[in-house]
Design an enzyme around this catalytic site. Structure first.
Site, PDB file in Angstrom:
ATOM      1  N   ARG A 158     -24.452  20.721  -2.512  1.00 32.25           N
ATOM      2  CA  ARG A 158     -25.791  20.240  -2.184  1.00 32.25           C
ATOM      3  C   ARG A 158     -26.173  20.444  -0.718  1.00 32.25           C
ATOM      4  NH1 ARG A 158     -24.868  15.160  -6.171  1.00 32.25           N
ATOM      5  NH2 ARG A 158     -22.761  15.256  -5.413  1.00 32.25           N
ATOM      6  N   LYS A 214      -9.136  16.966 -13.207  1.00 32.32           N
ATOM      7  CA  LYS A 214      -8.939  15.585 -13.617  1.00 32.32           C
ATOM      8  C   LYS A 214      -9.796  14.656 -12.763  1.00 32.32           C
ATOM      9  CE  LYS A 214      -5.654  13.025 -12.122  1.00 32.32           C
ATOM     10  NZ  LYS A 214      -5.019  12.353 -10.988  1.00 32.32           N
ATOM     11  N   ASP A 218      -3.898  20.377 -15.035  1.00 28.64           N
ATOM     12  CA  ASP A 218      -2.935  19.350 -14.691  1.00 28.64           C
ATOM     13  C   ASP A 218      -2.012  20.054 -13.711  1.00 28.64           C
ATOM     14  OD1 ASP A 218      -0.593  17.813 -14.473  1.00 28.64           O
ATOM     15  OD2 ASP A 218      -1.118  16.763 -16.298  1.00 28.64           O
ATOM     16  N   HIS A 219      -2.199  19.787 -12.424  1.00 24.20           N
ATOM     17  CA  HIS A 219      -1.525  20.660 -11.452  1.00 24.20           C
ATOM     18  C   HIS A 219       0.002  20.563 -11.530  1.00 24.20           C
ATOM     19  CE1 HIS A 219      -1.413  17.075  -8.881  1.00 24.20           C
ATOM     20  NE2 HIS A 219      -0.516  17.706  -8.136  1.00 24.20           N
ATOM     21  N   LYS A 241       3.426  23.656 -11.167  1.00 22.08           N
ATOM     22  CA  LYS A 241       4.570  23.620 -10.241  1.00 22.08           C
ATOM     23  C   LYS A 241       5.685  24.487 -10.806  1.00 22.08           C
ATOM     24  CE  LYS A 241       3.504  18.981  -8.521  1.00 22.08           C
ATOM     25  NZ  LYS A 241       3.220  19.047  -7.100  1.00 22.08           N
ATOM     26  N   ASP A 244      -3.757   7.444 -13.349  1.00 22.51           N
ATOM     27  CA  ASP A 244      -3.779   8.491 -12.319  1.00 22.51           C
ATOM     28  C   ASP A 244      -2.614   9.471 -12.474  1.00 22.51           C
ATOM     29  OD1 ASP A 244      -4.703   9.659  -9.825  1.00 22.51           O
ATOM     30  OD2 ASP A 244      -2.956   8.729  -8.859  1.00 22.51           O
ATOM     31  N   HIS A 255       0.315  13.835 -15.535  1.00 22.28           N
ATOM     32  CA  HIS A 255       1.480  14.516 -14.954  1.00 22.28           C
ATOM     33  C   HIS A 255       2.812  14.083 -15.570  1.00 22.28           C
ATOM     34  CE1 HIS A 255      -1.661  15.483 -12.266  1.00 22.28           C
ATOM     35  NE2 HIS A 255      -1.498  14.503 -11.403  1.00 22.28           N
ATOM     36  N   LYS A 296       3.193   4.359  -5.518  1.00 23.61           N
ATOM     37  CA  LYS A 296       2.739   4.711  -4.167  1.00 23.61           C
ATOM     38  C   LYS A 296       3.407   3.763  -3.184  1.00 23.61           C
ATOM     39  CE  LYS A 296      -1.543   7.028  -5.222  1.00 23.61           C
ATOM     40  NZ  LYS A 296      -1.156   8.428  -4.995  1.00 23.61           N
TER      41      LYS A 296
HETATM   42  C1  BG6 Z   1      -2.908  13.488  -8.167  1.00 30.54           C
HETATM   43  C2  BG6 Z   1      -3.136  12.000  -8.058  1.00 30.54           C
HETATM   44  O1  BG6 Z   1      -3.270  13.944  -9.451  1.00 30.54           O
HETATM   45  O2  BG6 Z   1      -1.546  13.780  -7.934  1.00 30.54           O
HETATM   46  C3  BG6 Z   1      -2.697  11.492  -6.710  1.00 30.54           C
HETATM   47  O3  BG6 Z   1      -4.512  11.711  -8.253  1.00 30.54           O
HETATM   48  C4  BG6 Z   1      -1.280  11.911  -6.405  1.00 30.54           C
HETATM   49  O4  BG6 Z   1      -2.822  10.077  -6.629  1.00 30.54           O
HETATM   50  C5  BG6 Z   1      -1.097  13.404  -6.647  1.00 30.54           C
HETATM   51  O5  BG6 Z   1      -0.996  11.590  -5.068  1.00 30.54           O
HETATM   52  C6  BG6 Z   1       0.356  13.795  -6.533  1.00 30.54           C
HETATM   53  O6  BG6 Z   1       0.448  15.180  -6.553  1.00 30.54           O
HETATM   54  P1  BG6 Z   1       1.661  15.924  -5.837  1.00 30.54           P
HETATM   55  O7  BG6 Z   1       1.474  17.363  -6.197  1.00 30.54           O
HETATM   56  O8  BG6 Z   1       1.522  15.639  -4.371  1.00 30.54           O
HETATM   57  O9  BG6 Z   1       2.895  15.321  -6.402  1.00 30.54           O
END
Ligand code: BG6
Length: 510
Positions: free
Chosen positions: A61, A168, A197-198, A202, A255, A260, A360
């Site tokens: 924007r 996500k 889903d990152h 990995k 989260d 994950h 966390k």
């Molecule tokens: C994200 C979460 O999907 O993954 C975060 O929203 C988290 O809260 C993060 O910190 C962790 O990813 P990575 O790759 O640093 O383990």
């Protein structure tokens, strides 16, 4: 999109080289674009994996010229790239970066986008191939998708492709995920929808399948006859880092666990797929999710521990409690830690608990899967009074990526004394190069149309089914199980230790 096999990789791998395309990033001024997406694309270019004509259009924007956008992206890439940015390479990469200013709801902005994409096709040879990346709040999805459709951007001509990548959070519960899925499905077919889903990108998560199915020695032992239990931990020293409003509505379970951690559990527990196609692999993962024993009502209190961090210290530095974080309610009941005891009701995993823990503000960062094997028979070296430890196979997802196996060994000397030793494989030393970032692999796969490392619709929905009953017990019952406090810098509430102690086990030390 047509894909070709790179002859230089022939015999080495089966991956296909993507054809050049234009990646349109919605939310281009956001954090993800700066920290992950542009640095990932630059690194792909630097490694020679990105087709030269690949073009990026940042859609957002704020008013901005292409030049300003390029400068900002250069600064971000210098800060976040895993390899140093080379000027010459950056110049050629940046010549394919454009900025498109528009409100997300402005139909005219999408018409202008369509014209611009046609022009880019003509000038740069991107051949009508488009990849739309939704790096925006889910509340924006519907509007953006409808406008894309309105401008005819969800369709392309014969031989080219239009795909969408969705970031996500994919819903906040089953109904919202189903709703989002149908919104996306109205614009793009499932085969062109890529839910990120990152964790699946990995390197070490990808190696799970290779470890299990390319080696003959693990699979025969990979079941309830030989495995005692599995622990999956994702621990982070970070707090909520300014994401208070998002995290308040999410919490650790939604989260991290819904996506994950359950993905890692699926990779650990799935049956061998019939082949390596995206659907065969995802079919097997869905079967695991369907076999998860639902945790309902009172069982939530006995099988799950939720916690929230209070003030404490991380690496010697004082940090505030969760309730004191920016834009977090001082009465918040959001969990920043969760430990679960999950059972998988199928033949392979009968009576084998999967303990999953995520939090966390824990003392150390790291994600690992630890598979603990049953004890050796209580004869010879493993007698009462002289017990030896169990074998543990640890897959380190991050950092220090690798795999280690703990076994028992005789200490050199005249007497028989036994001690555990570790056989260790490290990616860094074995392959001599750093693993690419998850987003590099995922972007390239989406460009190639390979959905293996993306979550399928039924996978996401099935995971929510499992999570929803827990959220309901926490938030919709008259007497919900407690939310336990833990100090920042500790390993979570004592109740999480008790969860394993009750089974005669303990969490692995990091
Ligand atoms: C994200 C979460 O999907 O993954 C975060 O929203 C988290 O809260 C993060 O910190 C962790 O990813 P990575 O790759 O640093 O383990």
């Amino acid at each position: 999109m047509q894909t070709t096999t790179n002859p230089l990789r022939e015999g080495l791998a089966s991956r296909t080289m993507p054809q050049p395309c234009t990646i349109v990033i919605f939310g281009a001024t956001g954090d993800l674009t700066h920290r992950k997406l542009i640095p990932a694309l630059y690194n792909l270019a630097a490694d020679g994996d990105l087709p030269a004509a690949t073009t990026v259009v940042g859609f957002a924007r704020r008013d901005k010229t292409d030049e300003v956008f390029r400068t900002e992206m250069e600064e971000a890439t210098k800060k976040f790239s895993r390899q140093a940015v080379k000027d010459e390479l950056w110049q050629s990469f940046a010549s394919g970066l454009y900025y498109h200013r528009s409100e997300f709801g402005d139909a005219d902005g999408y018409k202008r986008l369509a014209d611009r994409l046609n022009q880019i096709d003509a000038e740069r040879g991107t051949a009508g191939n488009r990849l739309f990346y939704l790096s925006v709040a889910p509340s924006e999805f519907e509007g953006i998708l409808e406008k894309l459709k309105g401008a005819g951007l969800n369709k392309t001509s014969e031989g080219s492709c239009a795909r969408v990548i969705v970031e996500k959070p994919f819903g906040t519960d089953l109904p919202s995920a189903q709703e989002l899925n149908s919104v996306v499905a109205r614009t793009f077919p499932e085969r062109d929808t890529f839910r990120i889903d990152h964790y699946l990108g990995k390197e070490t998560a990808q190696n799970m399948m290779v470890l299990r199915f390319a080696n003959a020695i693990f699979e025969p032992l990979w079941n309830c006859r030989y495995i005692d239990h599995v622990q999956i931990t994702a621990s982070e020293p970070l707090g909520v880092e300014g994401r208070g409003p998002y995290y308040e509505g999410s919490g650790a379970l939604r989260d991290m666990v819904q996506n994950h951690l359950l993905q890692l559990l699926c990779l650990t527990a799935m049956e061998p797929p019939t082949d390596l196609t995206a659907d065969s692999i995802r079919d097997e993962k869905v079967k695991v999710l369907r076999s998860l024993r639902p945790i309902l009502g009172e069982d939530v209190g006995t099988n799950i521990v939720r916690g929230q961090y209070s003030a404490g210290a991380i690496n010697g530095k004082d940090v505030p409690g969760y309730r004191q974080e920016d834009r977090v309610s001082p009465q918040s009941m959001t969990e920043t830690f969760v430990a679960l005891r999950i059972m998988i009701d199928n033949w392979r995993w009968a009576d084998v608990p999967f303990y999953v823990r995520v939090g966390k503000r824990l003392p150390k960062g790291g994600t690992e899967i630890a598979v603990t094997f049953k004890s050796a028979p209580s004869v010879l070296f493993n007698k009462e009074g002289a017990k030896v430890g169990q074998n543990v196979l640890v897959i380190r997802i991050q950092p220090d990526e690798g795999v280690s196996l703990r076994m028992q060994s005789k200490i050199p000397g005249a007497s028989v004394r036994i001690e555990p030793v570790k056989m260790d494989f490290r990616y860094g030393t074995s392959f001599g190069k750093a693993s690419p970032e998850a987003y590099e692999r995922l972007l390239l796969d989406a460009m190639s149309g390979d959905a293996t490392l993306f979550a399928r619709r039924d996978e996401v929905e099935q995971a929510w089914r499992f999570i929803d009953t827990i959220e309901d017990a926490w938030h919709k019952t008259a007497q919900p199980p407690g939310l336990f406090e833990y100090s920042a810098g500790s390993w979570g509430p004592a109740e999480a230790d008790a969860l394993l102690e009750r089974d005669g086990r303990a969490w692995r030390k990091f």
